[in-house]
Enzyme design. Structure first.
Site, PDB file in Angstrom:
ATOM      1  N   LYS A 125      -0.599   0.854  -3.548  1.00 32.49           N
ATOM      2  CA  LYS A 125       0.209   0.851  -2.322  1.00 32.49           C
ATOM      3  C   LYS A 125       1.495   1.606  -2.604  1.00 32.49           C
ATOM      4  O   LYS A 125       1.927   1.690  -3.766  1.00 32.49           O
ATOM      5  CB  LYS A 125       0.537  -0.596  -1.915  1.00 32.49           C
ATOM      6  CG  LYS A 125       0.956  -0.762  -0.471  1.00 32.49           C
ATOM      7  CD  LYS A 125      -0.209  -0.806   0.497  1.00 32.49           C
ATOM      8  CE  LYS A 125       0.252  -0.710   1.934  1.00 32.49           C
ATOM      9  NZ  LYS A 125      -0.849  -0.906   2.894  1.00 32.49           N
ATOM     10  N   ASP A 165       0.301   3.379   6.911  1.00 33.03           N
ATOM     11  CA  ASP A 165       0.597   1.952   7.078  1.00 33.03           C
ATOM     12  C   ASP A 165       1.751   1.927   8.102  1.00 33.03           C
ATOM     13  O   ASP A 165       1.930   2.904   8.851  1.00 33.03           O
ATOM     14  CB  ASP A 165       1.006   1.310   5.732  1.00 33.03           C
ATOM     15  CG  ASP A 165       1.073  -0.219   5.797  1.00 33.03           C
ATOM     16  OD1 ASP A 165       0.024  -0.863   5.736  1.00 33.03           O
ATOM     17  OD2 ASP A 165       2.175  -0.783   5.924  1.00 33.03           O
TER      18      ASP A 165
HETATM   19  P1  NDP Z   1       2.465   0.543  13.074  1.00 34.97           P
HETATM   20  O1  NDP Z   1       3.721   1.071  12.514  1.00 34.97           O
HETATM   21  O2  NDP Z   1       1.546   1.469  13.811  1.00 34.97           O
HETATM   22  O3  NDP Z   1       2.752  -0.691  14.056  1.00 34.97           O
HETATM   23  C1  NDP Z   1       3.440  -1.811  13.630  1.00 34.97           C
HETATM   24  C2  NDP Z   1       3.749  -2.653  14.866  1.00 34.97           C
HETATM   25  O4  NDP Z   1       4.329  -3.883  14.447  1.00 34.97           O
HETATM   26  C3  NDP Z   1       4.742  -1.987  15.790  1.00 34.97           C
HETATM   27  O5  NDP Z   1       4.492  -2.362  17.120  1.00 34.97           O
HETATM   28  C4  NDP Z   1       6.079  -2.536  15.296  1.00 34.97           C
HETATM   29  O6  NDP Z   1       7.077  -2.589  16.299  1.00 34.97           O
HETATM   30  C5  NDP Z   1       5.680  -3.960  14.913  1.00 34.97           C
HETATM   31  N1  NDP Z   1       6.532  -4.440  13.828  1.00 34.97           N
HETATM   32  C6  NDP Z   1       6.693  -3.927  12.588  1.00 34.97           C
HETATM   33  N2  NDP Z   1       7.580  -4.640  11.878  1.00 34.97           N
HETATM   34  C7  NDP Z   1       7.977  -5.636  12.685  1.00 34.97           C
HETATM   35  C8  NDP Z   1       8.880  -6.693  12.551  1.00 34.97           C
HETATM   36  N3  NDP Z   1       9.560  -6.891  11.405  1.00 34.97           N
HETATM   37  N4  NDP Z   1       9.053  -7.552  13.603  1.00 34.97           N
HETATM   38  C9  NDP Z   1       8.376  -7.356  14.745  1.00 34.97           C
HETATM   39  N5  NDP Z   1       7.500  -6.354  14.957  1.00 34.97           N
HETATM   40  C10 NDP Z   1       7.310  -5.506  13.939  1.00 34.97           C
HETATM   41  O7  NDP Z   1       1.699  -0.145  11.839  1.00 34.97           O
HETATM   42  P2  NDP Z   1       0.180  -0.538  11.716  1.00 34.97           P
HETATM   43  O8  NDP Z   1      -0.361  -0.955  13.028  1.00 34.97           O
HETATM   44  O9  NDP Z   1      -0.505   0.545  10.962  1.00 34.97           O
HETATM   45  O10 NDP Z   1       0.259  -1.772  10.724  1.00 34.97           O
HETATM   46  C11 NDP Z   1       0.470  -3.104  11.196  1.00 34.97           C
HETATM   47  C12 NDP Z   1       0.066  -4.092  10.103  1.00 34.97           C
HETATM   48  O11 NDP Z   1      -1.315  -3.895   9.768  1.00 34.97           O
HETATM   49  C13 NDP Z   1       0.831  -3.970   8.787  1.00 34.97           C
HETATM   50  O12 NDP Z   1       0.950  -5.251   8.199  1.00 34.97           O
HETATM   51  C14 NDP Z   1      -0.110  -3.111   7.944  1.00 34.97           C
HETATM   52  O13 NDP Z   1       0.111  -3.315   6.562  1.00 34.97           O
HETATM   53  C15 NDP Z   1      -1.448  -3.666   8.378  1.00 34.97           C
HETATM   54  N6  NDP Z   1      -2.585  -2.795   8.132  1.00 34.97           N
HETATM   55  C16 NDP Z   1      -2.652  -1.564   8.680  1.00 34.97           C
HETATM   56  C17 NDP Z   1      -3.763  -0.764   8.461  1.00 34.97           C
HETATM   57  C18 NDP Z   1      -3.941   0.555   9.131  1.00 34.97           C
HETATM   58  O14 NDP Z   1      -5.040   1.103   9.035  1.00 34.97           O
HETATM   59  N7  NDP Z   1      -2.954   1.081   9.840  1.00 34.97           N
HETATM   60  C19 NDP Z   1      -4.857  -1.213   7.566  1.00 34.97           C
HETATM   61  C20 NDP Z   1      -4.711  -2.571   7.105  1.00 34.97           C
HETATM   62  C21 NDP Z   1      -3.603  -3.308   7.358  1.00 34.97           C
HETATM   63  P3  NDP Z   1       7.724  -1.224  16.887  1.00 34.97           P
HETATM   64  O15 NDP Z   1       6.692  -0.673  17.830  1.00 34.97           O
HETATM   65  O16 NDP Z   1       8.960  -1.688  17.558  1.00 34.97           O
HETATM   66  O17 NDP Z   1       7.953  -0.335  15.695  1.00 34.97           O
END
Ligand code: NDP
Length: 444
Positions: A125, A165
Site C-alpha cells: 500500500k 484508493d
Molecule cells: P474516493 O476518494 O473515490 O471516495 C471516498 C468517499 O468517501 C468520498 O465521497 C469522500 O468524501 C468520502 N470520505 C473520505 N474520507 C472521509 C472522511 N474522513 N469522512 C467522511 N467522508 C469521507 O475513494 P474510494 O471510493 O476509492 O475508496 C473508499 C474506501 O474504499 C476507502 O476505504 C478505500 O480504501 C476502500 N477501497 C477502495 C477500493 C477501490 O477500488 N477504489 C478497493 C478496496 C477498498 P468527498 O466526496 O467529500 O471527498
C-alpha cells in the site's frame, strides 16, 4: 501469555504511535489463535513476527510547485508488506490524513484480501498526505510526476503494482503512468486502474462496488433472501459507493442515503444516481447540491447521523472507523440485517462486536471489497497476455470470484468452529495460503 499475545505486545512496543496499525493487527492476529495452535511449526519459524513486519518500507520527499509558484513538500510512502504469493499489490491513497500507521494498516489488510481473491498477488500500500481537493489539474499533474519520479525505482509489473484508493482515480493514475513510462521507457502493466485507451480493463472502475454487492447478494441467496425491496444506506459518494449503489439498485434495492465529508443526503424516494455521478464524478462538487436539485431530499451537515436512518443493509464505503460502537448499536436497534464493508476498516472493533452479538450478517472489508483488487489482477493478466476481455467476461469473472470468496470464508469459519463469523473466516482463509507460501520459502 500465548504466542499471538506476545507478538501483539511486541508489535505495539516496537511501533508506537501507530494506532490504526495496532487496530488492524489486533483484529487479525486475535482471530489467528486457533490456526497457530493447530500449527506449532509456525511459532518455531517465527511466522507471525515476520508476517506483521513489512518486507520493505519506503518513505520519501515529494516536492512540487503550486499555481502561485510556491514550492510545496509532501510525504510519500510505499509499504511493500508481503510478496509470498505474488508481486506487491495495493492502492495509493492521497489524503491529508495519510501517515505511516494508516499505510501499514492498509498494507497488512491487503495481504489477506489479495490472498482471498485466489489470484497470485502479494500485499502492499502507499500514498501521500497530499490533498487533491481544490487543486488544479496542473497541480495534480505536477504532484503525480514528482511522486513517480521517486516511486518508479521501487515498482514494476512483476515487482509491485500500485493502483488507486481515496483521492487517486483515473486522472491521477494517468499522470502517474505517463511519468513512469517516460522515465522507464516501458509500456507495461505497472499500475492498474489505467484508462481503457492505454491498457486498462473494463469493469475496473465498477469492480469494488459491484463486488461488494455480489458477495452480499450471495450471503443473502444462501439464506433464501435477496436485495429486492431492501432499504440500503451507503456511506461515501466516491468510486466504491457510487458503483455499490448502481448494482444494489439494479438488483431491486432502494438506496436512501449517501454522504461525503460535508454531510449526508436522505432521499426517501431512492437516490438518483445520475445526479450523484454528475456532482461527484463530473463536477467534483459537494453532495449538498443534491438536495437543491432533487425535491423531497434533505441534506444534514456531518456524517455520523447517516447511521440513524433505518435500513436492512448498511454498506460503509468511505473511510476507516466511520462506524463506532454507538452507530452500530443504533443500526442494530433499527433492524439492520446485513453490514458489508466497502471501505477498509470502516467499523471499529467495538462496532464489529455489536454486529456479531446482534445477529447481523457482517462481511468484513478484506472479503467484501476484494473485487477491486481482483479486477486489478485481471487487468494485469490482460496486460501481460496482450488481451482485452469484454465487459461481460470481466464482470462474470468478478462475480465468480466474489461468490468463491463468500464460500471460502464461510467454509473456513465452519472448519474452525466459528460458523457465521466471517471476520474469523476471512482472516483464517486468507492467512493459511500466505503462511503456507512463507513456510515453503524458508526464513526470508
Ligand atoms: P474516493 O476518494 O473515490 O471516495 C471516498 C468517499 O468517501 C468520498 O465521497 C469522500 O468524501 C468520502 N470520505 C473520505 N474520507 C472521509 C472522511 N474522513 N469522512 C467522511 N467522508 C469521507 O475513494 P474510494 O471510493 O476509492 O475508496 C473508499 C474506501 O474504499 C476507502 O476505504 C478505500 O480504501 C476502500 N477501497 C477502495 C477500493 C477501490 O477500488 N477504489 C478497493 C478496496 C477498498 P468527498 O466526496 O467529500 O471527498
Amino acid at each position: 501469555m500465548n504466542y499471538v499475545e506476545r507478538v501483539l505486545e511486541n508489535l505495539k512496543a516496537q511501533n508506537p504511535n501507530e494506532p490504526e496499525f495496532h487496530q488492524a493487527a489486533t483484529e487479525i492476529l486475535t482471530t489467528l489463535a486457533p490456526v497457530v495452535e493447530k500449527h506449532p511449526e509456525y511459532e518455531a519459524a517465527g511466522l507471525l513476527e515476520r508476517f506483521v513486519e513489512p518486507e520493505r518500507v519506503i518513505m520519501f520527499r515529494v516536492p512540487w510547485i503550486d499555481d502561485s509558484g510556491k514550492v510545496q513538500v509532501n510525504k510519500g510512502y510505499r509499504v511493500q508488506f508481503n510478496s509470498a504469493i505474488g508481486p506487491y499489490k495495493g492502492g495509493l491513497r492521497f489524503d491529508p490524513s495519510v501517515n505511516l500507521s494508516i499505510i501499514k494498516f492498509l498494507g497488512l489488510e491487503q495481504i489477506l484480501k489479495n490472498s482471498l481473491t485466489g489470484l497470485p498477488i502479494g500485499g502492499g500500500k502507499g500514498g501521500s498526505n497530499f490533498d487533491p481537493k481544490g487543486k488544479s489539474d496542473r497541480e495534480i499533474m505536477s504532484f503525480c510526476q514528482s511522486f513517480m519520479t521517486e516511486l518508479y525505482r521501487h515498482i514494476g509489473a512483476d515487482t509491485d503494482v500500485p493502483a488507486g484508493d481515496i483521492g487517486v482515480g483515473g486522472r491521477e493514475i494517468g499522470f502517474l503512468f505517463g511519468q513512469y513510462k517516460r522515465i522507464r521507457d516501458e509500456h507495461v502493466g505497472v499500475l492498474t486502474g489505467r484508462g481503457l485507451s492505454y491498457g486498462g480493463s473494463l469493469v475496473r472502475t465498477e469492480a469494488t462496488g459491484y463486488g461488494l454487492v455480489y458477495i452480499t447478494d450471495e450471503a443473502m441467496r444462501v439464506r433464501g433472501d435477496s436485495f429486492k425491496g431492501k432499504t440500503v444506506v451507503i456511506s461515501g459518494s466516491g468510486n466504491v459507493a457510487i458503483y455499490a449503489c448502481e448494482k444494489a439498485q439494479s438488483l431491486g434495492a432502494k438506496v436512501v442515503a449517501m454522504y461525503d465529508r460535508g454531510g449526508y443526503v436522505y432521499d426517501p424516494a431512492g437516490i438518483k444516481l445520475d445526479v450523484i455521478k454528475q456532482i461527484k464524478e463530473v463536477e467534483r462538487g459537494k453532495l449538498k447540491d443534491y438536495a437543491q436539485r432533487v425535491s423531497g431530499a434533505t441534506y444534514t451537515e456531518g456524517c455520523r447521523g447517516i447511521w440513524t436512518i433505518p435500513c436492512d443493509v448498511a454498506l460503509p464505503c468511505a473511510t476507516q472507523n466511520e462506524i463506532d460502537e454507538n452507530s452500530a448499536k443504533i443500526l442494530v436497534k433499527n433492524g439492520v440485517k446485513y453490514v458489508a464493508e466497502g471501505a477498509n476498516m470502516p467499523s471499529t472493533l467495538e462496532a464489529i462486536s455489536v454486529f456479531q452479538k446482534g445477529g447481523v450478517v457482517f462481511l468484513p472489508a478484506k472479503a467484501a471489497n476484494a473485487g477491486g483488487v481482483a479486477t486489478s489482477a485481471l487487468e494485469m493478466a490482460q496486460s501481460s497476455g496482450r488481451m482485452f476481455w469484454t465487459f461481460g467476461e470481466v464482470d462474470k469473472k468478478l462475480k465468480d470470484i466474489m461468490v468463491n470468496i463468500y464460500h471460502n470464508i464461510d467454509g473456513a469459519a465452519k472448519e474452525y468452529g466459528y460458523a457465521g463469523n466471517y471476520v474469523m473466516g476471512a482472516n483464517i482463509a486468507g492467512f493459511i495460503k500466505v503462511a503456507t507460501a512463507m513456510m515453503s520459502h524458508g526464513i526470508v
